[in-house]
Design a protein around this motif. Structure first.
Motif, PDB file in Angstrom:
ATOM      1  N   GLY A   1     -95.450 -41.536 -51.903  1.00 56.58           N
ATOM      2  CA  GLY A   1     -95.967 -42.410 -53.338  1.00 56.58           C
ATOM      3  C   GLY A   1     -95.281 -43.528 -53.459  1.00 56.58           C
ATOM      4  N   SER A   2     -95.006 -44.524 -52.610  1.00 58.14           N
ATOM      5  CA  SER A   2     -94.374 -45.852 -53.263  1.00 58.14           C
ATOM      6  C   SER A   2     -95.281 -46.706 -53.697  1.00 58.14           C
ATOM      7  N   LEU A   3     -94.599 -47.927 -54.580  1.00 60.57           N
ATOM      8  CA  LEU A   3     -95.443 -48.660 -55.299  1.00 60.57           C
ATOM      9  C   LEU A   3     -96.539 -49.466 -54.462  1.00 60.57           C
ATOM     10  N   THR A   4     -96.040 -49.513 -53.307  1.00 62.07           N
ATOM     11  CA  THR A   4     -97.003 -50.254 -52.051  1.00 62.07           C
ATOM     12  C   THR A   4     -97.782 -49.257 -51.392  1.00 62.07           C
ATOM     13  N   SER A   5     -97.884 -47.872 -51.988  1.00 62.60           N
ATOM     14  CA  SER A   5     -98.934 -47.099 -51.114  1.00 62.60           C
ATOM     15  C   SER A   5     -99.362 -46.216 -51.903  1.00 62.60           C
ATOM     16  N   THR A   6    -100.211 -46.783 -53.126  1.00 60.11           N
ATOM     17  CA  THR A   6    -100.857 -45.901 -53.968  1.00 60.11           C
ATOM     18  C   THR A   6    -102.287 -45.233 -53.193  1.00 60.11           C
ATOM     19  N   PRO A   7    -102.774 -44.507 -53.800  1.00 57.36           N
ATOM     20  CA  PRO A   7    -103.784 -43.803 -53.178  1.00 57.36           C
ATOM     21  C   PRO A   7    -105.065 -44.698 -52.918  1.00 57.36           C
ATOM     22  N   ALA A   8    -105.917 -44.347 -52.038  1.00 55.10           N
ATOM     23  CA  ALA A   8    -107.136 -45.232 -51.715  1.00 55.10           C
ATOM     24  C   ALA A   8    -108.266 -44.444 -51.046  1.00 55.10           C
ATOM     25  N   PRO A   9    -109.270 -44.722 -51.232  1.00 54.17           N
ATOM     26  CA  PRO A   9    -110.599 -43.883 -50.501  1.00 54.17           C
ATOM     27  C   PRO A   9    -110.397 -44.348 -49.037  1.00 54.17           C
ATOM     28  N   ASP A  10    -111.125 -43.277 -48.435  1.00 54.45           N
ATOM     29  CA  ASP A  10    -111.063 -43.489 -47.025  1.00 54.45           C
ATOM     30  C   ASP A  10    -111.806 -44.987 -46.667  1.00 54.45           C
TER      31      ASP A  10
ATOM     32  N   PHE B   1     -97.818 -42.676 -60.416  1.00 58.50           N
ATOM     33  CA  PHE B   1     -98.046 -41.973 -59.010  1.00 58.50           C
ATOM     34  C   PHE B   1     -96.756 -41.677 -58.346  1.00 58.50           C
ATOM     35  N   ARG B   2     -95.963 -42.843 -58.183  1.00 56.71           N
ATOM     36  CA  ARG B   2     -94.645 -42.775 -57.493  1.00 56.71           C
ATOM     37  C   ARG B   2     -93.892 -41.503 -58.386  1.00 56.71           C
ATOM     38  N   ARG B   3     -94.099 -41.726 -59.560  1.00 52.36           N
ATOM     39  CA  ARG B   3     -93.204 -40.460 -60.425  1.00 52.36           C
ATOM     40  C   ARG B   3     -93.707 -38.964 -60.199  1.00 52.36           C
ATOM     41  N   MET B   4     -95.301 -38.839 -59.685  1.00 58.63           N
ATOM     42  CA  MET B   4     -95.543 -37.560 -59.344  1.00 58.63           C
ATOM     43  C   MET B   4     -95.094 -37.239 -58.052  1.00 58.63           C
ATOM     44  N   CYS B   5     -95.119 -37.987 -56.916  1.00 56.62           N
ATOM     45  CA  CYS B   5     -94.354 -37.935 -55.682  1.00 56.62           C
ATOM     46  C   CYS B   5     -92.884 -37.420 -55.429  1.00 56.62           C
ATOM     47  N   VAL B   6     -92.268 -37.786 -56.529  1.00 58.55           N
ATOM     48  CA  VAL B   6     -90.831 -37.711 -56.584  1.00 58.55           C
ATOM     49  C   VAL B   6     -90.131 -36.486 -57.437  1.00 58.55           C
ATOM     50  N   ARG B   7     -89.576 -35.486 -57.023  1.00 54.65           N
ATOM     51  CA  ARG B   7     -88.981 -34.288 -57.689  1.00 54.65           C
ATOM     52  C   ARG B   7     -88.018 -34.481 -58.678  1.00 54.65           C
ATOM     53  N   ASN B   8     -87.124 -35.487 -58.594  1.00 53.54           N
ATOM     54  CA  ASN B   8     -86.073 -35.504 -59.366  1.00 53.54           C
ATOM     55  C   ASN B   8     -85.543 -36.826 -59.746  1.00 53.54           C
ATOM     56  N   ASP B   9     -86.514 -37.475 -60.566  1.00 52.99           N
ATOM     57  CA  ASP B   9     -86.264 -38.780 -61.151  1.00 52.99           C
ATOM     58  C   ASP B   9     -85.932 -38.616 -62.633  1.00 52.99           C
ATOM     59  N   ASN B  10     -86.313 -37.461 -63.188  1.00 51.99           N
ATOM     60  CA  ASN B  10     -86.087 -37.522 -64.557  1.00 51.99           C
ATOM     61  C   ASN B  10     -87.169 -38.334 -65.300  1.00 51.99           C
ATOM     62  N   MET B  11     -88.311 -38.686 -64.809  1.00 53.25           N
ATOM     63  CA  MET B  11     -89.145 -39.778 -65.472  1.00 53.25           C
ATOM     64  C   MET B  11     -90.568 -38.972 -65.867  1.00 53.25           C
ATOM     65  N   THR B  12     -90.886 -39.297 -67.039  1.00 53.40           N
ATOM     66  CA  THR B  12     -92.147 -38.682 -67.549  1.00 53.40           C
ATOM     67  C   THR B  12     -93.265 -39.048 -66.851  1.00 53.40           C
ATOM     68  N   VAL B  13     -94.134 -38.001 -66.342  1.00 53.27           N
ATOM     69  CA  VAL B  13     -95.240 -38.165 -65.655  1.00 53.27           C
ATOM     70  C   VAL B  13     -96.610 -37.716 -66.636  1.00 53.27           C
ATOM     71  N   GLU B  14     -97.609 -38.922 -66.459  1.00 54.85           N
ATOM     72  CA  GLU B  14     -99.076 -38.454 -67.036  1.00 54.85           C
ATOM     73  C   GLU B  14     -99.808 -38.012 -66.144  1.00 54.85           C
ATOM     74  N   LEU B  15    -100.260 -36.872 -66.388  1.00 57.26           N
ATOM     75  CA  LEU B  15    -100.886 -35.833 -65.344  1.00 57.26           C
ATOM     76  C   LEU B  15    -102.528 -36.284 -65.737  1.00 57.26           C
ATOM     77  N   PRO B  16    -103.328 -36.066 -64.506  1.00 55.28           N
ATOM     78  CA  PRO B  16    -104.735 -36.326 -64.640  1.00 55.28           C
ATOM     79  C   PRO B  16    -105.393 -35.193 -65.236  1.00 55.28           C
TER      80      PRO B  16
ATOM     81  N   ALA C   1    -107.286 -45.295 -59.067  1.00 52.84           N
ATOM     82  CA  ALA C   1    -106.864 -46.493 -59.929  1.00 52.84           C
ATOM     83  C   ALA C   1    -105.679 -45.746 -60.677  1.00 52.84           C
ATOM     84  N   VAL C   2    -105.062 -44.801 -60.411  1.00 52.55           N
ATOM     85  CA  VAL C   2    -103.759 -44.176 -61.105  1.00 52.55           C
ATOM     86  C   VAL C   2    -102.835 -45.479 -61.111  1.00 52.55           C
ATOM     87  N   ASN C   3    -101.997 -45.527 -62.346  1.00 49.17           N
ATOM     88  CA  ASN C   3    -101.058 -46.357 -62.368  1.00 49.17           C
ATOM     89  C   ASN C   3     -99.990 -46.276 -61.281  1.00 49.17           C
ATOM     90  N   ALA C   4     -99.545 -47.057 -60.567  1.00 52.76           N
ATOM     91  CA  ALA C   4     -98.693 -46.911 -59.367  1.00 52.76           C
ATOM     92  C   ALA C   4     -97.524 -46.454 -59.616  1.00 52.76           C
TER      93      ALA C   4
END
Length: 174
Positions: free
Chosen positions: A106-115, A159-174, A153-156
């Protein structure tokens, strides 16, 4: 034997919206990928749940962001016109687990995309994105066992925060 295992599709490894469990080039594939944190290196330092090089075990105590905030597995973006041939879909589901056949991040350059539906794709193209065949979102499983639809269209940064387990950052869940 190995040949039987490699050629046996597992229905649960295929998104029913995308494709049926079929054999491609003699091998069974999968439509889901493990999350390796915020980059391809997938070591404990980048917040990975799935360790790319299996260098160390990730314990539940290592998930300091919370199990409901940590993405573990999601649908992987693919080229629907090149099933079994594109870089992210050219190896069997029983592969070693270290490349884009079965990991995404989930890097900032690898946000989700449709097929994609490129008619011709070089076999060396390897998508690093989560994604799917659904029109506006892909499905992802979180460590607490919940499954959520993540909008393309998730905020990049979120999304990165959702993919990281240990950065102590707030995640806005869908």
């Amino acid at each position: 034997n190995d040949a039987t295992i490699y050629a046996t599709p597992v229905a649960g490894f295929y998104c029913p919206t995308r494709r049926a469990p079929l054999i491609f080039n003699g091998y069974a594939k999968l439509d889901y990928a493990g999350c390796t944190g915020d980059n391809m290196n997938a070591t404990g330092g980048n917040g990975a749940i799935v360790e790319r090089m299996c260098s160390s075990a990730v314990r539940l105590a290592d998930v300091i962001d919370g199990t409901s905030n940590t993405l573990v597995v999601g649908e992987k973006q693919q080229n629907i016109k090149n099933f079994g041939g594109s870089g992210g879909d050219n190896e069997p589901w029983v592969n070693s687990g270290w490349d884009q056949d079965n990991i995404r991040f989930g890097s900032l350059t690898s946000t989700p995309a449709p097929d994609s539906d490129y008619p011709a794709e070089p076999p060396t193209y390897w998508s690093t994105r989560f994604g799917g065949s659904h029109p506006s979102a892909f499905n992802a499983a979180f460590l607490d066992g919940s499954v959520r639809a993540i909008n393309y269209a998730v905020n990049a940064e979120n999304f990165r925060r959702m993919c990281v387990r240990n950065d102590n950052m707030t995640v806005e869940l869908p």
